[in-house]
Enzyme design. Structure first.
Site, PDB file in Angstrom:
ATOM      1  N   ASP A 336      38.902  46.612  35.627  1.00 32.96           N
ATOM      2  CA  ASP A 336      38.280  45.853  36.679  1.00 32.96           C
ATOM      3  C   ASP A 336      39.252  45.966  37.851  1.00 32.96           C
ATOM      4  OD1 ASP A 336      36.591  43.789  37.805  1.00 32.96           O
ATOM      5  OD2 ASP A 336      38.288  42.447  37.488  1.00 32.96           O
ATOM      6  N   ASP A 531      40.437  40.611  34.412  1.00 34.57           N
ATOM      7  CA  ASP A 531      41.186  39.368  34.590  1.00 34.57           C
ATOM      8  C   ASP A 531      40.407  38.184  34.042  1.00 34.57           C
ATOM      9  OD1 ASP A 531      39.211  39.270  36.448  1.00 34.57           O
ATOM     10  OD2 ASP A 531      40.479  38.626  38.108  1.00 34.57           O
ATOM     11  N   ASP A 535      34.077  38.716  33.949  1.00 34.01           N
ATOM     12  CA  ASP A 535      33.837  39.937  33.193  1.00 34.01           C
ATOM     13  C   ASP A 535      33.930  39.745  31.679  1.00 34.01           C
ATOM     14  OD1 ASP A 535      36.647  41.301  34.960  1.00 34.01           O
ATOM     15  OD2 ASP A 535      36.645  39.862  33.334  1.00 34.01           O
TER      16      ASP A 535
HETATM   17  P1  ADP Z   1      35.577  42.853  40.962  1.00 33.66           P
HETATM   18  O1  ADP Z   1      34.701  43.757  40.202  1.00 33.66           O
HETATM   19  O2  ADP Z   1      36.338  43.603  42.009  1.00 33.66           O
HETATM   20  O3  ADP Z   1      36.450  42.009  40.113  1.00 33.66           O
HETATM   21  P2  ADP Z   1      33.600  40.758  41.320  1.00 33.66           P
HETATM   22  O4  ADP Z   1      32.593  41.300  40.368  1.00 33.66           O
HETATM   23  O5  ADP Z   1      34.332  39.540  40.903  1.00 33.66           O
HETATM   24  O6  ADP Z   1      34.638  41.877  41.797  1.00 33.66           O
HETATM   25  O7  ADP Z   1      32.905  40.481  42.692  1.00 33.66           O
HETATM   26  C1  ADP Z   1      32.224  41.525  43.368  1.00 33.66           C
HETATM   27  C2  ADP Z   1      31.909  41.180  44.778  1.00 33.66           C
HETATM   28  O8  ADP Z   1      31.049  40.062  44.822  1.00 33.66           O
HETATM   29  C3  ADP Z   1      33.100  40.801  45.612  1.00 33.66           C
HETATM   30  O9  ADP Z   1      33.741  41.930  46.158  1.00 33.66           O
HETATM   31  C4  ADP Z   1      32.470  39.914  46.663  1.00 33.66           C
HETATM   32  O10 ADP Z   1      31.915  40.715  47.672  1.00 33.66           O
HETATM   33  C5  ADP Z   1      31.339  39.233  45.925  1.00 33.66           C
HETATM   34  N1  ADP Z   1      31.757  37.917  45.416  1.00 33.66           N
HETATM   35  C6  ADP Z   1      31.929  37.560  44.129  1.00 33.66           C
HETATM   36  N2  ADP Z   1      32.289  36.276  44.025  1.00 33.66           N
HETATM   37  C7  ADP Z   1      32.370  35.801  45.269  1.00 33.66           C
HETATM   38  C8  ADP Z   1      32.707  34.529  45.846  1.00 33.66           C
HETATM   39  N3  ADP Z   1      33.076  33.484  45.080  1.00 33.66           N
HETATM   40  N4  ADP Z   1      32.661  34.424  47.186  1.00 33.66           N
HETATM   41  C9  ADP Z   1      32.312  35.455  47.940  1.00 33.66           C
HETATM   42  N5  ADP Z   1      32.001  36.664  47.479  1.00 33.66           N
HETATM   43  C10 ADP Z   1      32.016  36.844  46.169  1.00 33.66           C
HETATM   44 MG    MG Z   2      37.055  40.515  38.718  1.00 38.66          MG
END
Ligand code: ADP
Ligand code: MG
Length: 638
Positions: A336, A531, A535
């Site tokens: 991730d 993390d 996920d």
């Molecule tokens: P990653 O795969 O990089 O860990 P996430 O799946 O957690 O990312 O989130 C993907 C995208 O969703 C982020 O890049 C953001 O654009 C949006 N996102 C997720 N959670 C939030 C939040 N709490 N506030 C704003 N945007 C969010």
């Molecule tokens: Mg993440």
């Protein structure tokens, strides 16, 4: 030594002394001198029986008890019939009596048992010692300022606890007074102390090194890091690896086969060919003694135990020996991005408010909407907001993983998130020319601008990928919900083979399933490293789910198979290294023990190996296998 071991040792010593005296008397012909045959023989028989029973009465009792329980074929059974058989040869007048061997076999077997028990206990203890992170008392500060020594389990959440230098932090909490260096080595394997000051999070189990600190507890003891880790380590030993099951299965077939062969060896040649009974019964008995697979049965779990212990020394918690086995085969490692390869602490690069909107208002609304989210993005937005957050204003918060959040702030509906969120809600938005993660903000369906935030990669992320490639991991993949531009930048910087961007959590599962399908049949395994924030489904789906930074997130600990106590991705390579070493040791022991066993078994069947060789062979193999297993424990902290 435990009291149990000391008692066994005492029995062995006493039995050995009597045995030596009787053996000497027998060799010098003392029995023949004082009584005529066959009484001399009976006297000798009775005297050898004494050390035999002193040393082995519990083995005989266990064998009898297990037969009563219907579990006939175990090593107690093998030892009992072999030794009883050796004594029973006295009934064959034309054979050499083998009472001395019978007693000696039992004695040496018990020496081996003692050795095994000691070794198992020692490795268990050293795991416990390494994991000896449990605090004894918490000094709770009372209203009048005095301190009260309290059992950590009785401390209420929100109490102020004082930790003096040299003491262990008893509960998880936040520093409210003072500053100090903390030694986190017991938790993370990291030797550099961590500096904490007012406002820092501290986790239980660390040792306070330099200054006195006062902290406000945030969790009850049973939810604190220490208690959770203890639970993990205790459960780890119970999950069995496939290699271990192999041994259980093996024993189920092996023991009856051995018994049948021994019986055939003892009965068939004399009955069919008229060969001397005594010789062939002795061969059958020798065969039984050699066949005991103790070395195998003991050393394999011990090796896994050592591997789990060695890994936890490095701050890697493996939840069961089966995961150690899977880890050793890891061939694809999927990451991730946010919080795993990157620090997850975003800096606000720019605030682009639409005309007529004050940037402060944009940030304030976003921070309010994110108030209840623990996502790294939310934390950064809240950190960027200078004013206070008024919880009374916030209602109907809804977090849409992979998209963003929606909440009612005052009278308005606020949306904070990415392109997908805006599209889904039918809000038109602007592209931004800046690189970084873009957080669009909309109020009541009207776009009011965006916040550009940027994350940095972890200092050891590049090294982590390089070390995985060095270990022969053939594919590294990064999956992220972030924008493609950001993903490409990170992947290129770190040397990751493949990346996929703009994925929702369910897309990540689908992608991992594709990779699993590609992996199927190759004998390799797929590890997913996350993390733990949104996920968990992927962590569960992968062959090995590895969660980062257990010093914080609960979801990760639950869903993962392997937990990295600190946030360093390079620990994955360390873990794979330890797993491979452990498996190497396991297989060395299996092959070595079986090979020696096979050779002596054949020799015994041919009448070349006598009972003495059988005994020494077995004890020797067991000792070597145990020593080899102990190597799994010693690891370089890296
Ligand atoms: P990653 O795969 O990089 O860990 P996430 O799946 O957690 O990312 O989130 C993907 C995208 O969703 C982020 O890049 C953001 O654009 C949006 N996102 C997720 N959670 C939030 C939040 N709490 N506030 C704003 N945007 C969010
Ligand atoms: Mg993440």
């Amino acid at each position: 030594m435990t009291p149990k071991q000391r008692r066994l040792l005492a029995r062995i010593v006493v039995a050995l002394a009597i045995f030596a005296a009787v053996f000497a008397a027998s060799s010098l012909g003392a029995f023949d001198a004082i009584a005529p045959q066959p009484y001399a023989l009976y006297l000798e028989f009775a005297l050898f029986l004494v050390p035999y029973l002193i040393a082995g009465y519990d083995v005989l009792a266990r064998a009898a008890r297990n037969i009563g329980h219907g579990q006939v074929f175990d090593e107690n059974f093998l030892m009992s019939i072999a030794t009883i058989g050796a004594f029973a040869l006295v009934l064959f007048p034309d054979s050499d009596p083998h009472m001395a061997e019978g007693a000696a076999v039992m004695l040496f077997y018990q020496v081996g048992e003692l050795f095994q028990d000691y070794a198992v206990n020692r490795s268990r203890k050293s795991i416990a010692e390494m994991m000896d992170i449990a605090p004894e008392v918490a000094n709770v500060r009372l209203a009048d300022g005095s301190l009260e020594e309290t059992d950590p389990e009785d401390v209420e959440v929100g109490s102020v606890v004082v930790v003096k230098p040299g003491e262990r932090v008893p509960l998880d909490g936040i520093v409210v007074e003072g500053a100090s260096q903390l030694d986190t080595a017991a938790l993370t394997g990291e030797s550099a102390p961590r500096f904490v000051e007012q406002g820092s999070d501290v986790v239980s189990g660390c040792v306070n090194l330099t200054g006195m600190i006062a902290m406000r507890t945030t969790k009850p003891y049973e939810d604190s890091t220490v208690a959770r880790i203890h639970e993990l380590v205790e459960n780890a030993a119970e999950k069995k690896a496939r290699t271990e099951n192999f041994i259980t299965r093996f024993a189920r077939y092996y023991t009856p086969i051995v018994v049948v062969v021994a019986l055939a060896l003892a009965v068939l040649p004399p009955a069919a060919l008229g060969l001397p009974w005594a010789d062939w019964i002795e061969r059958g008995l020798t065969f039984l003694v050699v066949s005991c697979p103790c070395a195998l049965v003991i050393s394999v779990p011990l090796s896994f135990f050592g591997g789990i212990g060695g890994a936890s020394k490095c701050g890697v918690l493996v939840k069961g020996s089966n995961y150690l086995e899977a880890l050793s085969k890891a061939d694809t490692v999927v990451f991730d991005k946010t919080g795993t390869l990157t620090c997850g602490s975003f800096d606000v690069v720019a605030v682009h408010a639409e005309s007529g909107v004050a940037p402060e208002r944009l940030v304030s609304l976003a921070a309010h909407a994110e108030a209840y989210s623990d996502h790294p993005i939310a934390l950064s937005v809240k950190a960027a907001h200078t004013g206070a957050i008024d919880p009374k204003l916030i209602a109907d918060t809804q977090e849409m993983s992979g998209h963003g959040v929606r909440a009612r702030v005052g009278e308005e509906i606020v949306l904070v998130g990415n392109d997908k969120l805006m599209e889904g809600e039918g809000v038109s938005w602007h592209e931004c020319e800046l690189a970084g993660t873009i957080l669009h903000v909309a109020v009541d369906g009207r776009y009011i601008g965006h916040i550009v935030i940027a994350d940095v990669v972890k200092p050891d992320a590049k090294e982590a990928i390089a070390r995985l490639h060095d270990l022969g991991v053939s594919k590294t993949v990064m999956l992220t919900g972030d924008r493609a531009e950001v993903a490409r930048g990170v992947a290129e910087e770190l040397g990751i083979d493949e990346y996929r961007a703009q994925l929702l959590p369910q897309d990540k599962v689908a992608r991992v399933e594709e990779l699993l399908a590609a992996e199927a049949g190759t004998g390799g395994a797929l590890a997913f490293v996350g993390d733990g924030i949104n996920d968990a489904p992927v962590l569960m789906r992968a062959d090995i789910g590895i969660a980062m930074g257990a010093l914080g997130s609960d979801a990760a600990i639950e869903a993962a198979d392997v937990v990295l106590m600190d946030d360093s991705p390079s620990k994955i390579a360390t873990a794979i290294g330890i797993a491979r070493k452990t498996m190497r040791i396991v297989w060395q022991n299996i092959v070595f023990a079986l090979a020696v066993k096979l050779v002596i078994l054949v020799l015994a069947a041919l009448g070349i190996a006598n009972m003495w060789l059988a005994v020494f062979g077995d004890v020797g193999v067991a000792v070597l296998a145990i020593l080899n297993a102990m190597r799994a424990m010693s690891v370089k902290r890296r």
